[in-house]
Design a protein around this motif. Structure first.
Motif, short mmCIF file in Angstrom:
data_model
loop_
_atom_site.label_atom_id
_atom_site.label_comp_id
_atom_site.label_asym_id
_atom_site.label_seq_id
_atom_site.Cartn_x
_atom_site.Cartn_y
_atom_site.Cartn_z
N ILE A 108 -0.30 0.44 10.92
CA ILE A 108 0.26 0.05 9.62
C ILE A 108 -1.02 0.19 8.59
O ILE A 108 -1.84 -0.27 8.50
N TYR A 109 -0.54 0.74 7.31
CA TYR A 109 -1.46 0.96 6.28
C TYR A 109 -0.88 0.41 5.06
O TYR A 109 0.36 0.37 5.03
N TYR A 110 -1.82 -0.13 3.90
CA TYR A 110 -1.17 -0.40 2.70
C TYR A 110 -1.19 0.81 1.84
O TYR A 110 -2.38 1.30 1.69
N ALA A 111 -0.10 1.29 0.99
CA ALA A 111 -0.35 2.40 0.21
C ALA A 111 -0.01 2.16 -0.97
O ALA A 111 0.90 1.41 -1.46
N ILE A 120 2.86 0.67 -7.70
CA ILE A 120 3.66 0.07 -6.40
C ILE A 120 2.93 -0.01 -5.39
O ILE A 120 1.96 0.84 -5.19
N CYS A 121 2.73 -0.98 -4.36
CA CYS A 121 2.29 -1.21 -3.36
C CYS A 121 3.03 -1.43 -2.14
O CYS A 121 4.08 -2.25 -2.31
N GLU A 147 14.54 3.34 -2.81
CA GLU A 147 14.59 1.98 -3.59
C GLU A 147 13.38 1.51 -4.01
O GLU A 147 13.10 1.11 -5.27
N LYS A 148 12.18 2.02 -3.35
CA LYS A 148 11.03 1.55 -3.64
C LYS A 148 10.26 2.31 -4.69
O LYS A 148 9.43 1.88 -5.54
N LEU A 149 10.88 3.49 -5.18
CA LEU A 149 10.42 4.41 -6.04
C LEU A 149 11.29 4.37 -7.60
O LEU A 149 10.82 5.09 -8.27
#
Length: 224
Positions: A108-111, A120-121, A147-149
């Motif tokens: 798992i990474y944070y993008a 957005i993160c 939906e995140k974009l």
């Protein structure tokens, strides 16, 4: 994380200087203060993720305390700092070596995704099973929940369709977009292609984007 550590250090100093805090010290230190530190570092997370982080903090604290006691250096601040930083470095290298040996494929990474002045993160899963590539540019395609974009996609956003194959469907076309940049682990990738997935990628919201493994091999720009 730096702000979180600063808060933890400040709290420890205040606890020593204010006698009345000693009575509620255990509850305040091991529950309230740690929860505030987690909130500062990671924001709101699920209870499972919160418990995982909490247990890791306990493990790290007890381990470092044991190392300090083993070297009997409690009275010398500089020796304590030297041993702690040295132990952290060795632990970090050791954990990475162990993960490499056991062949862990999913991490798992944070993008951090940026388009124009909007950012957005999201949490991302590096998955070796994702082999989706754009046939024209030969660039890797990461897959993100559409939906995140929603706040980043506009009329000016470059859109395209990427052919794919999946279980139960011999072939199809996935709508995708090109984002200005994506930052992962301190590396910036320009003009990344993100396939838009309708629905949820993770049943427990553990991650929202599937990062293509070749993205990490393609290089990028280091953040100084």
């Amino acid at each position: 994380m730096i702000l979180s550590a600063g808060f933890g250090g400040l709290y420890a100093v205040v606890e020593m200087l204010v006698p009345h805090m000693a009575a509620a010290g255990i509850f305040m230190t091991y529950i309230i203060a740690l929860e505030v530190m987690i909130l500062i570092s990671f924001g709101k997370v699920s209870w499972k993720e919160n418990l995982k982080i909490l247990l890791f903090i306990y493990f790290t604290a007890f381990l470092l305390n044991g190392i300090i006691n083993a070297f009997q250096i409690g009275g010398n601040m500089w020796k304590v700092l030297f041993i702690v930083f040295g132990a952290c470095g060795l632990l970090t290298v050791g954990i990475r070596k162990v993960l490499a040996v056991i062949g862990r494929q999913s991490v798992i990474y944070y993008a951090k995704i940026t388009e124009g002045n909007q950012t957005i993160c999201v949490r991302g899963l590096k998955d070796t099973g994702n082999q989706l590539m754009d046939p024209l540019t030969k660039k890797p395609v990461s897959i993100i929940e559409k939906e995140k974009l929603n706040g980043l996609i506009s009329e000016e956003t470059k859109m395209l369709y990427v052919p794919y194959q999946s279980v139960g469907k011999s072939n199809g076309l996935m709508k995708a977009c090109i984002m200005e940049q994506m930052e992962v682990e301190g590396i910036i990738y320009r003009n990344v292609i993100l396939g838009l997935f309708e629905g949820k990628l993770s049943s427990n919201n553990e991650y929202h984007i599937i990062l293509h493994p070749k993205l990490f091999e393609s290089g990028g720009e280091n953040i100084d």
